[in-house]
Design a protein around this motif. Structure first.
Motif, PDB file in Angstrom:
ATOM      1  N   VAL A  62       0.853  -1.178   0.000  1.00  0.00           N
ATOM      2  CA  VAL A  62       0.000   0.000   0.000  1.00  0.00           C
ATOM      3  C   VAL A  62       0.896   1.236   0.000  1.00  0.00           C
ATOM      4  N   ARG A  63       0.744   2.072  -1.017  1.00  0.00           N
ATOM      5  CA  ARG A  63       1.541   3.296  -1.081  1.00  0.00           C
ATOM      6  C   ARG A  63       1.050   4.295  -0.046  1.00  0.00           C
ATOM      7  N   GLY A  64       1.983   5.052   0.528  1.00  0.00           N
ATOM      8  CA  GLY A  64       1.627   6.060   1.508  1.00  0.00           C
ATOM      9  C   GLY A  64       0.927   7.234   0.854  1.00  0.00           C
ATOM     10  N   LYS A  65      -0.027   7.817   1.568  1.00  0.00           N
ATOM     11  CA  LYS A  65      -0.773   8.948   1.027  1.00  0.00           C
ATOM     12  C   LYS A  65       0.073  10.214   1.063  1.00  0.00           C
ATOM     13  N   VAL A  66      -0.159  11.092   0.104  1.00  0.00           N
ATOM     14  CA  VAL A  66       0.491  12.400   0.090  1.00  0.00           C
ATOM     15  C   VAL A  66      -0.349  13.323   0.967  1.00  0.00           C
ATOM     16  N   LYS A  67       0.285  13.954   1.934  1.00  0.00           N
ATOM     17  CA  LYS A  67      -0.410  14.820   2.879  1.00  0.00           C
ATOM     18  C   LYS A  67       0.291  16.159   2.960  1.00  0.00           C
ATOM     19  N   ARG A  68      -0.468  17.202   3.292  1.00  0.00           N
ATOM     20  CA  ARG A  68       0.113  18.529   3.482  1.00  0.00           C
ATOM     21  C   ARG A  68       0.248  18.807   4.968  1.00  0.00           C
ATOM     22  N   TYR A  69       1.374  19.383   5.322  1.00  0.00           N
ATOM     23  CA  TYR A  69       1.621  19.823   6.697  1.00  0.00           C
ATOM     24  C   TYR A  69       1.917  21.310   6.623  1.00  0.00           C
ATOM     25  N   GLY A  70       0.872  22.130   6.761  1.00  0.00           N
ATOM     26  CA  GLY A  70       1.061  23.564   6.592  1.00  0.00           C
ATOM     27  C   GLY A  70       1.368  23.871   5.140  1.00  0.00           C
ATOM     28  N   ARG A  71       2.518  24.492   4.894  1.00  0.00           N
ATOM     29  CA  ARG A  71       2.905  24.817   3.526  1.00  0.00           C
ATOM     30  C   ARG A  71       3.630  23.678   2.826  1.00  0.00           C
ATOM     31  N   SER A  72       4.222  22.813   3.592  1.00  0.00           N
ATOM     32  CA  SER A  72       5.033  21.761   2.973  1.00  0.00           C
ATOM     33  C   SER A  72       4.189  20.515   2.679  1.00  0.00           C
ATOM     34  N   ILE A  73       4.642  19.774   1.702  1.00  0.00           N
ATOM     35  CA  ILE A  73       3.968  18.544   1.315  1.00  0.00           C
ATOM     36  C   ILE A  73       4.813  17.377   1.787  1.00  0.00           C
ATOM     37  N   GLY A  74       4.180  16.439   2.462  1.00  0.00           N
ATOM     38  CA  GLY A  74       4.876  15.253   2.952  1.00  0.00           C
ATOM     39  C   GLY A  74       4.156  14.017   2.463  1.00  0.00           C
ATOM     40  N   ARG A  75       4.694  12.885   2.812  1.00  0.00           N
ATOM     41  CA  ARG A  75       4.115  11.631   2.393  1.00  0.00           C
ATOM     42  C   ARG A  75       4.206  10.631   3.520  1.00  0.00           C
ATOM     43  N   ARG A  76       3.126   9.901   3.762  1.00  0.00           N
ATOM     44  CA  ARG A  76       3.161   8.836   4.761  1.00  0.00           C
ATOM     45  C   ARG A  76       3.965   7.667   4.214  1.00  0.00           C
ATOM     46  N   ARG A  77       4.465   6.824   5.094  1.00  0.00           N
ATOM     47  CA  ARG A  77       5.306   5.718   4.645  1.00  0.00           C
ATOM     48  C   ARG A  77       4.469   4.616   4.006  1.00  0.00           C
ATOM     49  N   ASN A  78       5.103   3.875   3.122  1.00  0.00           N
ATOM     50  CA  ASN A  78       4.461   2.737   2.485  1.00  0.00           C
ATOM     51  C   ASN A  78       4.290   1.614   3.513  1.00  0.00           C
ATOM     52  N   THR A  79       3.245   0.837   3.366  1.00  0.00           N
ATOM     53  CA  THR A  79       3.001  -0.288   4.255  1.00  0.00           C
ATOM     54  C   THR A  79       2.722  -1.534   3.428  1.00  0.00           C
ATOM     55  N   ARG A  80       2.718  -2.662   4.091  1.00  0.00           N
ATOM     56  CA  ARG A  80       2.416  -3.933   3.442  1.00  0.00           C
ATOM     57  C   ARG A  80       1.317  -4.607   4.252  1.00  0.00           C
ATOM     58  N   LYS A  81       0.286  -5.072   3.558  1.00  0.00           N
ATOM     59  CA  LYS A  81      -0.811  -5.769   4.210  1.00  0.00           C
ATOM     60  C   LYS A  81      -0.816  -7.226   3.768  1.00  0.00           C
ATOM     61  N   ALA A  82      -1.222  -8.077   4.669  1.00  0.00           N
ATOM     62  CA  ALA A  82      -1.345  -9.498   4.358  1.00  0.00           C
ATOM     63  C   ALA A  82      -2.757  -9.951   4.698  1.00  0.00           C
ATOM     64  N   TYR A  83      -3.398 -10.587   3.723  1.00  0.00           N
ATOM     65  CA  TYR A  83      -4.702 -11.197   3.941  1.00  0.00           C
ATOM     66  C   TYR A  83      -4.466 -12.692   4.135  1.00  0.00           C
TER      67      TYR A  83
END
Length: 99
Positions: A62-83
């Motif tokens: 699962v790719r991390g979502k792109v998020k804004r923190y004030g003026r700067s743009i950041g990204r959450r970390r990628n994760t792996r899911k197992a079913y």
């Protein structure tokens, strides 16, 4: 496989509306796992920790979502899911052993 590594593979169960629906219909459980975990390691970890039989394991990155923190743009970390598909008659109870 190293038992110490197996204890670190499973990070947390995924508790969401989608995972609950999949669990009820297909007898599957969703977990967040380490990014470098393999399917045989995930299977061994679930069998070790929960004492159940695992039929199969499907994984997804699962790719991390792109998020804004004030003026700067950041990204959450990628994760792996197992079913994890459990064998017929097997069940994992996250609420504990309250009888």
């Amino acid at each position: 496989m190293n038992q110490e590594r197996l204890m670190k593979i499973l990070l947390s169960p995924v508790i969401s509306e989608k995972s609950t629906q999949i669990g009820e219909s297909n007898n599957q459980v969703a977990f967040r796992v380490l990014a470098d975990a393999t399917k045989p390691e995930i299977k061994a970890a679930v069998e070790l920790m929960f004492k159940v039989q695992v039929a199969s394991v499907n994984t997804i990155n699962v790719r991390g979502k792109v998020k804004r923190y004030g003026r700067s743009i950041g990204r959450r970390r990628n994760t792996r899911k197992a079913y994890v598909c459990l064998a017929p008659g097997q069940e994992i109870n996250f609420a504990g052993e309250a009888a």
